[in-house]
Design an enzyme around this catalytic site. Structure first.
Site, PDB file in Angstrom:
ATOM      1  N   SER A 153     -42.003  45.715   3.259  1.00  0.00           N
ATOM      2  CA  SER A 153     -42.198  46.533   2.068  1.00  0.00           C
ATOM      3  C   SER A 153     -41.015  47.489   1.885  1.00  0.00           C
ATOM      4  O   SER A 153     -39.869  47.046   1.770  1.00  0.00           O
ATOM      5  CB  SER A 153     -43.534  47.271   2.164  1.00  0.00           C
ATOM      6  OG  SER A 153     -43.894  47.835   0.927  1.00  0.00           O
ATOM      7  N   ASP A 246     -50.054  39.854  -3.764  1.00  0.00           N
ATOM      8  CA  ASP A 246     -49.238  41.048  -3.573  1.00  0.00           C
ATOM      9  C   ASP A 246     -48.401  41.265  -4.821  1.00  0.00           C
ATOM     10  O   ASP A 246     -47.735  40.334  -5.299  1.00  0.00           O
ATOM     11  CB  ASP A 246     -48.326  40.856  -2.352  1.00  0.00           C
ATOM     12  CG  ASP A 246     -47.417  42.040  -2.079  1.00  0.00           C
ATOM     13  OD1 ASP A 246     -47.577  43.094  -2.719  1.00  0.00           O
ATOM     14  OD2 ASP A 246     -46.541  41.908  -1.203  1.00  0.00           O
ATOM     15  N   HIS A 276     -50.832  42.527   0.132  1.00  0.00           N
ATOM     16  CA  HIS A 276     -49.773  43.376   0.669  1.00  0.00           C
ATOM     17  C   HIS A 276     -50.272  44.125   1.907  1.00  0.00           C
ATOM     18  O   HIS A 276     -51.390  44.613   1.946  1.00  0.00           O
ATOM     19  CB  HIS A 276     -49.332  44.389  -0.395  1.00  0.00           C
ATOM     20  CG  HIS A 276     -48.117  45.161  -0.008  1.00  0.00           C
ATOM     21  ND1 HIS A 276     -46.854  44.644  -0.126  1.00  0.00           N
ATOM     22  CD2 HIS A 276     -47.969  46.407   0.512  1.00  0.00           C
ATOM     23  CE1 HIS A 276     -45.971  45.541   0.292  1.00  0.00           C
ATOM     24  NE2 HIS A 276     -46.620  46.617   0.689  1.00  0.00           N
TER      25      HIS A 276
END
Length: 305
Positions: A153, A246, A276
């Protein structure tokens, strides 16, 4: 189809009340930090014991080194959390599993968080940790001549920007692992509309980008937006992982395509049915354990030379 493990995972972490959501953005970020730390054990499970787990000071940057043997190659890991939360501790279980399965030493970087420390503080800390392990690694019993970087991320964004800067400094890294990396400050990809929710949405990502880089004029510089780089040639071979449910899915795929177009060897794997943040939640997701072992295998193959 959304995997039932997603719903189980979403029920574990404490969610903000309407009062917190109506408060200033900083209150939301503080809530998210606390909730992630509180849920760590329930999401990530017990710690795998390793021969070496030691907290180190990398020229002022707190890091944790994991190792299973001597003269091991090094994987520098940059945790996720929207540049605003997450920590060495919340990614401890993932780093342990990667070290255990790969035979690599893992250096987990505790970079400074936004909004208290805005861009480029976090990137500076990652680069400081890289320079430190190159300088001190041999004395710690690891082999920094074989060096990879990775992150998830926001950590994926920091990792790949650092990798590009290392390329430009003629000190290239050998490999990078990007787990659902945050690539696009515009939050414009179709996946935001197709799969919004499931723990992450456009509003929360916009808050993260704005907290990390408050100056809009900087958000499309190469050190913030990886796709703003004119030439990706010479970037390290890459394992890029995305998740079906996600909002960052499509921008991760776009970055994989851009690397491929620049001649960079890329393996892009999309994990079906998950959302996610799944990769660190080893006790909740079968896919998390599979992803960690895939990362470990790819590191072993890339750095054993």
């Amino acid at each position: 189809m959304l995997h039932p493990q997603v719903e189980v995972s979403l029920a574990i972490r404490r969610r903000p009340s309407a009062d917190v959501l109506a408060a200033d953005p900083y209150a939301q970020l503080l809530f998210a930090r606390a909730a992630m730390e509180e849920s760590n054990e329930a999401e990530c499970g017990p710690a795998i014991p390793l021969p070496v787990v030691v907290d180190v000071d990398a020229d002022g940057v707190p890091c944790r080194l994991y190792a299973t043997g001597v003269d091991a190659p090094v994987f520098v890991y940059v945790h996720g959390g929207g540049w605003c939360y997450g920590s060495i501790e919340t990614f401890d279980r993932l780093c342990r599993r990667i070290a255990d399965r790969s035979g690599c030493a893992v250096l987990s970087v505790g970079y400074r968080l936004a909004p208290e420390h805005v861009f480029p503080a976090a990137l500076d800390d990652v680069e400081t940790a890289l320079a430190w392990i190159r300088k001190e690694g041999a004395g710690l019993g690891v082999d920094p001549s074989r060096l990879a970087i990775g992150g998830d991320s926001a950590g994926g964004q920091l990792a790949t920007v650092a990798a590009r800067r290392q390329r430009d400094a003629a000190t290239p890294l050998d490999y990078q692992v990007l787990i659902y990396p945050a690539i696009d400050p515009m939050t414009a990809s179709e996946s935001y509309d197709e799969v919004g929710g499931h723990g992450l949405d456009r509003e929360s990502m916009r808050l993260a980008w704005e907290s990390f880089v408050p100056d809009p004029a900087l958000r499309f510089s190469p050190d913030v937006a990886p796709l703003a780089v004119a030439d990706l040639t010479g970037m390290p071979p890459t394992l890029l992982i995305t998740a079906e449910y996600d909002v960052l899915r499509d921008e991760g795929a776009d970055y994989a395509d851009a690397l491929l177009a620049a001649g960079v060897p890329v393996v892009h794997v999309r994990y079906a049915g998950v959302n996610h943040g799944f990769a660190r939640k080893l006790v909740l997701f079968d896919a998390a354990r599979a992803a960690a072992d895939h990362i470990a295998a790819s590191l072993r193959a890339a750095l054993t030379f």
